[in-house]
Scaffold this motif. Structure first.
Motif, PDB file in Angstrom:
ATOM      1  N   GLU A 174       0.833  -1.210   0.000  1.00 28.46           N
ATOM      2  CA  GLU A 174       0.000   0.000   0.000  1.00 28.46           C
ATOM      3  C   GLU A 174       0.864   1.255   0.000  1.00 28.46           C
ATOM      4  O   GLU A 174       0.578   2.219  -0.713  1.00 28.46           O
ATOM      5  N   ARG A 175       1.917   1.252   0.800  1.00 27.80           N
ATOM      6  CA  ARG A 175       2.799   2.422   0.861  1.00 27.80           C
ATOM      7  C   ARG A 175       3.550   2.620  -0.449  1.00 27.80           C
ATOM      8  O   ARG A 175       3.720   3.742  -0.910  1.00 27.80           O
ATOM      9  N   GLU A 176       3.999   1.532  -1.047  1.00 28.82           N
ATOM     10  CA  GLU A 176       4.712   1.658  -2.321  1.00 28.82           C
ATOM     11  C   GLU A 176       3.788   2.148  -3.431  1.00 28.82           C
ATOM     12  O   GLU A 176       4.183   2.984  -4.246  1.00 28.82           O
ATOM     13  N   ASP A 177       2.555   1.643  -3.466  1.00 28.07           N
ATOM     14  CA  ASP A 177       1.583   2.106  -4.463  1.00 28.07           C
ATOM     15  C   ASP A 177       1.271   3.588  -4.275  1.00 28.07           C
ATOM     16  O   ASP A 177       1.223   4.354  -5.236  1.00 28.07           O
ATOM     17  N   ALA A 178       1.065   3.984  -3.032  1.00 24.13           N
ATOM     18  CA  ALA A 178       0.770   5.389  -2.744  1.00 24.13           C
ATOM     19  C   ALA A 178       1.964   6.270  -3.098  1.00 24.13           C
ATOM     20  O   ALA A 178       1.791   7.370  -3.641  1.00 24.13           O
ATOM     21  N   ALA A 179       3.170   5.790  -2.826  1.00 24.79           N
ATOM     22  CA  ALA A 179       4.372   6.561  -3.157  1.00 24.79           C
ATOM     23  C   ALA A 179       4.456   6.786  -4.667  1.00 24.79           C
ATOM     24  O   ALA A 179       4.791   7.895  -5.109  1.00 24.79           O
ATOM     25  N   ALA A 180       4.149   5.763  -5.436  1.00 23.99           N
ATOM     26  CA  ALA A 180       4.175   5.908  -6.899  1.00 23.99           C
ATOM     27  C   ALA A 180       3.145   6.940  -7.354  1.00 23.99           C
ATOM     28  O   ALA A 180       3.423   7.751  -8.248  1.00 23.99           O
ATOM     29  N   GLN A 181       1.979   6.932  -6.743  1.00 22.96           N
ATOM     30  CA  GLN A 181       0.954   7.918  -7.105  1.00 22.96           C
ATOM     31  C   GLN A 181       1.389   9.334  -6.741  1.00 22.96           C
ATOM     32  O   GLN A 181       1.210  10.273  -7.531  1.00 22.96           O
ATOM     33  N   PHE A 182       1.955   9.502  -5.548  1.00 19.13           N
ATOM     34  CA  PHE A 182       2.431  10.825  -5.153  1.00 19.13           C
ATOM     35  C   PHE A 182       3.541  11.299  -6.079  1.00 19.13           C
ATOM     36  O   PHE A 182       3.608  12.484  -6.408  1.00 19.13           O
ATOM     37  N   GLU A 183       4.395  10.391  -6.490  1.00 19.41           N
ATOM     38  CA  GLU A 183       5.480  10.758  -7.406  1.00 19.41           C
ATOM     39  C   GLU A 183       4.914  11.261  -8.737  1.00 19.41           C
ATOM     40  O   GLU A 183       5.375  12.255  -9.289  1.00 19.41           O
ATOM     41  N   ARG A 184       3.894  10.563  -9.244  1.00 19.15           N
ATOM     42  CA  ARG A 184       3.251  10.993 -10.504  1.00 19.15           C
ATOM     43  C   ARG A 184       2.630  12.373 -10.363  1.00 19.15           C
ATOM     44  O   ARG A 184       2.534  13.124 -11.335  1.00 19.15           O
ATOM     45  N   LEU A 185       2.200  12.703  -9.150  1.00 17.72           N
ATOM     46  CA  LEU A 185       1.592  14.012  -8.899  1.00 17.72           C
ATOM     47  C   LEU A 185       2.627  15.088  -8.579  1.00 17.72           C
ATOM     48  O   LEU A 185       2.279  16.227  -8.303  1.00 17.72           O
ATOM     49  N   GLY A 186       3.892  14.690  -8.574  1.00 15.77           N
ATOM     50  CA  GLY A 186       4.949  15.653  -8.301  1.00 15.77           C
ATOM     51  C   GLY A 186       5.185  15.918  -6.825  1.00 15.77           C
ATOM     52  O   GLY A 186       5.890  16.859  -6.465  1.00 15.77           O
ATOM     53  N   GLN A 187       4.612  15.102  -5.972  1.00 18.29           N
ATOM     54  CA  GLN A 187       4.779  15.280  -4.529  1.00 18.29           C
ATOM     55  C   GLN A 187       5.869  14.319  -4.043  1.00 18.29           C
ATOM     56  O   GLN A 187       5.620  13.353  -3.337  1.00 18.29           O
ATOM     57  N   THR A 188       7.091  14.655  -4.433  1.00 16.54           N
ATOM     58  CA  THR A 188       8.205  13.743  -4.167  1.00 16.54           C
ATOM     59  C   THR A 188       8.524  13.612  -2.682  1.00 16.54           C
ATOM     60  O   THR A 188       8.946  12.542  -2.244  1.00 16.54           O
TER      61      THR A 188
END
Length: 86
Positions: free
Chosen positions: A54-68
């Motif tokens: 769940e954390r890895e999936d959410a991290a990928a989504q945040f990365e796509r949104l530019g929220q590194t």
């Protein structure tokens, strides 16, 4: 970070609520208490693995949104959680 993992394990230990009308027990008498489920090593590993995913999936989504910053924090949480699988 650990608070979320502990909460996930705590939730998994909660017994399922029986469907149907309330039993009408008096909660003040202590008779409404139920035993928690006991998790074995396999259960704990499964829950931790799900939390990591769940954390890895959410991290990928945040990365796509530019929220590194948020993505990095979630990946760090996943990395720390992996230590409990070792």
């Amino acid at each position: 970070m650990l608070r979320g993992l502990v909460a996930a394990l705590d939730s998994a230990e909660a017994p399922a609520i029986a469907a149907g009308p309330s039993s009408g027990q008096d909660f003040r008498s202590g008779t409404a208490e139920v035993e928690r489920l006991v998790l074995d090593d396999t259960d704990v590993r499964r829950i931790l693995t799900m939390e990591i995913e769940e954390r890895e999936d959410a991290a990928a989504q945040f990365e796509r949104l530019g929220q590194t910053d948020r993505a990095v924090a979630l990946r760090l949480e996943a990395m720390l959680a992996r230590q409990y699988l070792g």
